[in-house]
Design an enzyme around this catalytic site. Structure first.
Site, PDB file in Angstrom:
ATOM      1  N   ASP B 274       0.847  -1.183   0.000  1.00 48.77           N
ATOM      2  CA  ASP B 274       0.000   0.000   0.000  1.00 48.77           C
ATOM      3  C   ASP B 274       0.890   1.243   0.000  1.00 48.77           C
ATOM      4  O   ASP B 274       1.861   1.323   0.746  1.00 48.77           O
ATOM      5  CB  ASP B 274      -0.891  -0.020   1.250  1.00 48.77           C
ATOM      6  CG  ASP B 274      -1.972   1.038   1.176  1.00 48.77           C
ATOM      7  OD1 ASP B 274      -3.061   0.715   0.652  1.00 48.77           O
ATOM      8  OD2 ASP B 274      -1.704   2.182   1.607  1.00 48.77           O
ATOM      9  N   ILE B 275       0.566   2.215  -0.842  1.00 46.05           N
ATOM     10  CA  ILE B 275       1.360   3.451  -0.877  1.00 46.05           C
ATOM     11  C   ILE B 275       0.955   4.302   0.330  1.00 46.05           C
ATOM     12  O   ILE B 275      -0.237   4.563   0.538  1.00 46.05           O
ATOM     13  CB  ILE B 275       1.119   4.229  -2.181  1.00 46.05           C
ATOM     14  CG1 ILE B 275       1.491   3.346  -3.382  1.00 46.05           C
ATOM     15  CG2 ILE B 275       1.921   5.526  -2.206  1.00 46.05           C
ATOM     16  CD1 ILE B 275       1.173   3.958  -4.730  1.00 46.05           C
ATOM     17  N   GLU B 317      -4.939   2.238  -4.082  1.00 43.33           N
ATOM     18  CA  GLU B 317      -3.480   2.327  -4.087  1.00 43.33           C
ATOM     19  C   GLU B 317      -2.881   1.058  -3.474  1.00 43.33           C
ATOM     20  O   GLU B 317      -1.771   1.032  -3.017  1.00 43.33           O
ATOM     21  CB  GLU B 317      -3.012   3.579  -3.333  1.00 43.33           C
ATOM     22  CG  GLU B 317      -3.163   3.554  -1.821  1.00 43.33           C
ATOM     23  CD  GLU B 317      -4.541   4.058  -1.332  1.00 43.33           C
ATOM     24  OE1 GLU B 317      -5.509   3.976  -2.112  1.00 43.33           O
ATOM     25  OE2 GLU B 317      -4.620   4.512  -0.196  1.00 43.33           O
TER      26      GLU B 317
END
Lengths: 207, 398
Positions: B274-275, B317
Site C-alpha cells: 500500500d502506498i 493504491e
C-alpha cells in the site's frame, strides 16, 4: 459369404502394411511419430454395418468419406469419435488452434481431419484395389459429423438399390501420446467382395 | 455426369452440324464425287468392257451407275461428318484449354517427375511465370525454394492409386512458395488450399491436376481476429492504468496455482502493498500526479518480480504481488528490496523519498496449507501491522 480365419488374417495383414504406409505419410506431415495398426477386420452385409461398428449410436462421430467408381463402385469411410478427433487435431495443430476463436476451430478441425482421413483412406483403398487387380477411381473426400445412424442414412442414399457388403477395418491410431480407435468401412458390391476374396484365396494357396 | 452431357450435346451438334458444313466444301465434295464417278464409268464403258465380250443392256448399265454412285457418296458423306467432328473436337479442346484460364484458382498439370504440362493464367498472374516458361520445366526448377514433401507424396498417391488428395492450409500452410505482392500481417507467402486429382489420357498415362486456392486473406483475417480476441481478453484481465492484473484475474489464477503448489509441494508467498499517505499525494498534487505515482510504483514492483510472479491492483493504491516458488525468506527479501527501491527512486514528478510504502507478507507452505482467501487475509493483517507500527516497513508473521 463364408470367410474363414485365414482369409480375415490375410486381409488384416495386408491392411496393416497399407496403413503403416499411411502412418509414415502422416508422421512426415504432422512432424510427430504416428503409428497405425489394424487389429481386426470384419466382413458384414450392409444391413448389419451399424451394429458391427460397435459405436455408441448417440455419440457424435466424425467421418471422412470418398466414393469410388470403376469396375467396382462404393464408398470408403473413416470414422472417429468426434471428441477424439477434436483432441487429436488440437494436439497436432497446437498453438494456431489456441489462437483461433471457437468458429475458426471447427473449420480448422474439418480441414485437418479431411486431409488426415484422405491419406488413410487412400492407403486402405490401395490395398483393396491391389487385391482386386482393378483400377478404382476415387472421388475427392467429404466430411460429415453426426451420430452413426445419421451418417449411415446419408451414405445409403448414395448407394441405394445395390446389393452391398461392408469390409470393416478397426484401426488403432497412436499420435502425440494419444490412442484413438477408428473404423474404416468400405462399402462395395457383393460381387466385388467375392472377387477380392477369390484373389486372396489364390494368393494364400500360391504361398 | 459431365461426360454423358457432353456426349449428348455433341451428338446433337454434329447431326445439325452436317447441314451447317460450309457450302463450298459440300459443293467441292459433290464435284469430286461426280467427277470420279464419271471417270470410272467412262473407264468401264470405253476401256474395260470392249476388252471383254460382255454385252450390257441399258437397264443393267443404269443399275451399275446407281451402285457406283452410292459407293462413292457414302465415303463422301462420312468424310463430311468426320470433318465436322474434327472441327468440334478442336473447338471443344480450345474451349477447355481456355476454361482453365477463366478460373479464379491456379490450375497446373504435372507428371510424376514434377514436370509441368499446363499452367493457367491465374498462375501466370500470381507467380509472374508465363505458361511458356513453365511448361516443360520441373517445379523444382521454377521454385528454387520448393520444399513440400506432402505435395510430392500427394502426386504419387494420386497418380499411383487414382485417389485425389486434399492438402489443407491448416496442416501445410502452402505447397508452392509464391511470394505475396503486398505482405499481409506476418504472411509473406501465399497461403494455399490445394487439391490434387488424377487425369488419365487415352494412352493410360496419368497426370496430376493440381488446383490451388489462395486462402491468404481468410487466414490473415482469422489471425487478426484471434489477435483481437487475445487483446480483449488481456484487457478484461488487466487494469488499464498500471497494466497490473485485476482482482477478477487474481482469483482465477490463484486457485489452480495453489493446487499445483499442493501437487509439487512448493511454497507460494503473497505481498500486500500500500502506498503510504496516497490520499495526501492526490489532494496536494492532483489526480494526474496520483495516477503517475501509481504507474511508477507498479513499474518498480514489476522490475523486482520474476516472470512467473503476478502483480494485481487490488484496490485504489493497494497492490498484491503473488510470488511462486517463494517461501517466507525469499518473500521477505523481495519485499525489502521493493521497499528500498521505492525509498530511493524519484517517482515522477515527485522527488526521491516523497513516495513510501508499507508491505504485509504471508506465505503458503506445504506443511501448513491454507485457502487462497486465508493467504490474502493474512497478508492484509500484516499490512495493517506495518501501517500501525509507523508505515514505510515490511511486516510478516512467523
Amino acid at each position: 459369404m463364408e470367410l474363414d480365419e485365414l482369409d480375415r488374417d490375410a486381409l488384416r495383414e495386408l491392411a496393416n502394411v497399407g496403413l503403416s504406409r499411411a502412418a509414415t505419410q502422416l508422421s512426415e506431415l504432422l512432424n510427430d511419430h504416428i503409428e497405425m495398426t489394424v487389429p481386426l477386420v470384419q466382413v458384414v452385409p450392409y444391413g448389419q454395418v451399424t451394429q458391427a461398428l460397435q459405436l455408441d449410436s448417440h455419440a457424435t462421430v466424425a467421418a471422412v468419406w470418398q466414393s469410388f467408381s470403376g469396375q467396382s463402385e462404393g464408398t470408403s469411410m473413416l470414422m472417429f469419435p468426434s471428441e477424439d478427433s477434436k483432441r487429436l487435431v488440437h494436439a497436432l495443430v497446437g498453438p494456431s488452434v489456441q489462437e483461433a476463436g471457437e468458429d475458426d476451430l471447427r473449420g480448422i478441425e474439418h480441414e485437418a481431419m479431411m486431409e488426415i482421413g484422405n491419406i488413410i483412406i487412400t492407403s486402405g483403398m490401395s490395398v483393396i484395389a491391389d487385391m482386386l487387380g482393378q483400377e478404382v477411381q476415387m472421388s475427392l473426400p467429404g466430411y460429415m459429423e453426426g451420430t452413426l445412424p445419421d451418417i449411415m442414412a446419408q451414405r445409403s442414399r448414395d448407394n441405394a438399390g445395390l446389393d452391398m457388403q461392408a469390409i470393416i477395418m478397426f484401426t488403432h491410431l497412436k499420435a502425440v501420446q494419444r490412442e484413438i480407435e477408428g473404423r474404416m468401412v468400405m462399402l462395395m458390391s457383393v460381387d466385388s467382395v467375392q472377387v477380392l476374396f477369390d484373389r486372396l484365396h489364390k494368393l494364400l494357396r500360391g504361398l | 455426369m459431365l461426360n454423358s452431357l457432353n456426349a449428348r450435346e455433341y451428338t446433337q451438334r454434329w447431326k445439325s452440324g452436317l447441314f451447317r458444313t460450309p457450302l463450298r466444301i459440300v459443293v467441292a465434295v459433290g464435284i469430286v464425287v461426280f467427277t470420279v464417278e464419271f471417270l470410272l464409268m467412262t473407264l468401264l464403258h470405253d476401256v474395260i468392257l470392249p476388252l471383254t465380250s460382255i454385252t450390257v443392256t441399258d437397264r443393267i448399265w443404269s443399275i451399275v451407275d446407281a451402285v457406283m454412285l452410292v459407293v462413292l457418296v457414302s465415303p463422301a458423306l462420312y468424310f463430311l461428318v468426320f470433318l465436322r467432328m474434327q472441327r468440334d473436337f478442336a473447338e471443344l479442346t480450345r474451349l477447355f484449354a481456355n476454361l482453365t484460364d477463366t478460373l479464379m484458382i491456379g490450375v497446373l498439370l504435372v507428371d510424376t517427375d514434377l514436370r509441368v504440362h499446363r499452367w493457367n493464367q491465374w498462375l501466370e498472374r500470381k507467380t509472374g511465370i508465363s505458361s511458356q516458361q513453365a511448361c516443360g520445366k520441373l517445379l523444382t526448377e521454377l521454385f528454387a525454394d520448393f520444399n513440400s514433401p506432402r505435395l510430392l507424396s500427394a502426386i504419387e498417391l494420386c497418380i499411383k492409386h487414382k485417389s485425389p488428395q486434399l492438402i489443407s492450409q491448416t496442416l501445410n500452410r502452402y505447397v508452392l512458395p509464391i511470394p505475396l505482392v503486398s505482405p499481409m500481417h506476418d504472411l509473406k507467402l501465399m497461403q494455399q488450399q490445394v487439391s490434387v486429382s488424377p487425369l488419365t489420357n487415352s494412352r493410360g498415362e496419368t497426370l496430376a491436376a493440381i488446383s490451388i486456392n489462395d486462402v491468404t486473406e481468410s487466414v490473415a483475417k482469422s489471425s487478426a481476429l484471434a489477435r483481437l480476441a487475445a487483446k480483449m481478453e488481456s484487457q478484461s484481465n488487466r487494469d488499464q492504468l498500471t497494466g497490473a492484473y485485476n482482482r477478477h484475474f487474481l482469483w482465477s489464477w490463484l486457485a489452480p496455482q495453489l493446487r499445483q503448489s499442493v501437487r509439487h509441494s512448493q511454497a507460494l508467498s503473497c505481498l500486500m502493498l500500500d502506498i503510504d499517505h496516497f490520499k495526501r499525494i492526490n489532494d496536494t498534487y492532483g489526480h494526474d500526479v496520483g495516477d503517475a505515482v501509481l504507474r511508477g510504483f507498479a513499474e518498480i514492483l514489476h522490475e523486482q518480480m520474476r516472470d512467473s510472479d503476478i502483480l494485481v491492483r487490488y484496490g485504489g493504491e493497494e497492490f498484491v504481488a503473488l510470488l511462486t516458488h517463494a517461501d517466507a525468506a525469499v518473500a521477505l527479501e523481495i519485499a525489502s528490496r521493493i521497499l528500498e527501491r521505492v525509498r530511493t527512486t524519484a517517482i515522477a514528478p515527485l522527488d526521491v523519498g516523497d513516495v513510501r510504502c508499507s508491505i504485509g507478507v504471508s506465505s503458503w507452505m506445504p506443511e501448513v496449507p491454507c485457502s487462497a482467501e486465508e493467504l490474502l487475509k493474512e497478508a492484509d493483517r500484516r499490512l495493517y501491522h506495518a501501517k500501525h507500527n509507523g508505515r514505510d516497513q515490511v511486516a510478516m508473521g512467523q
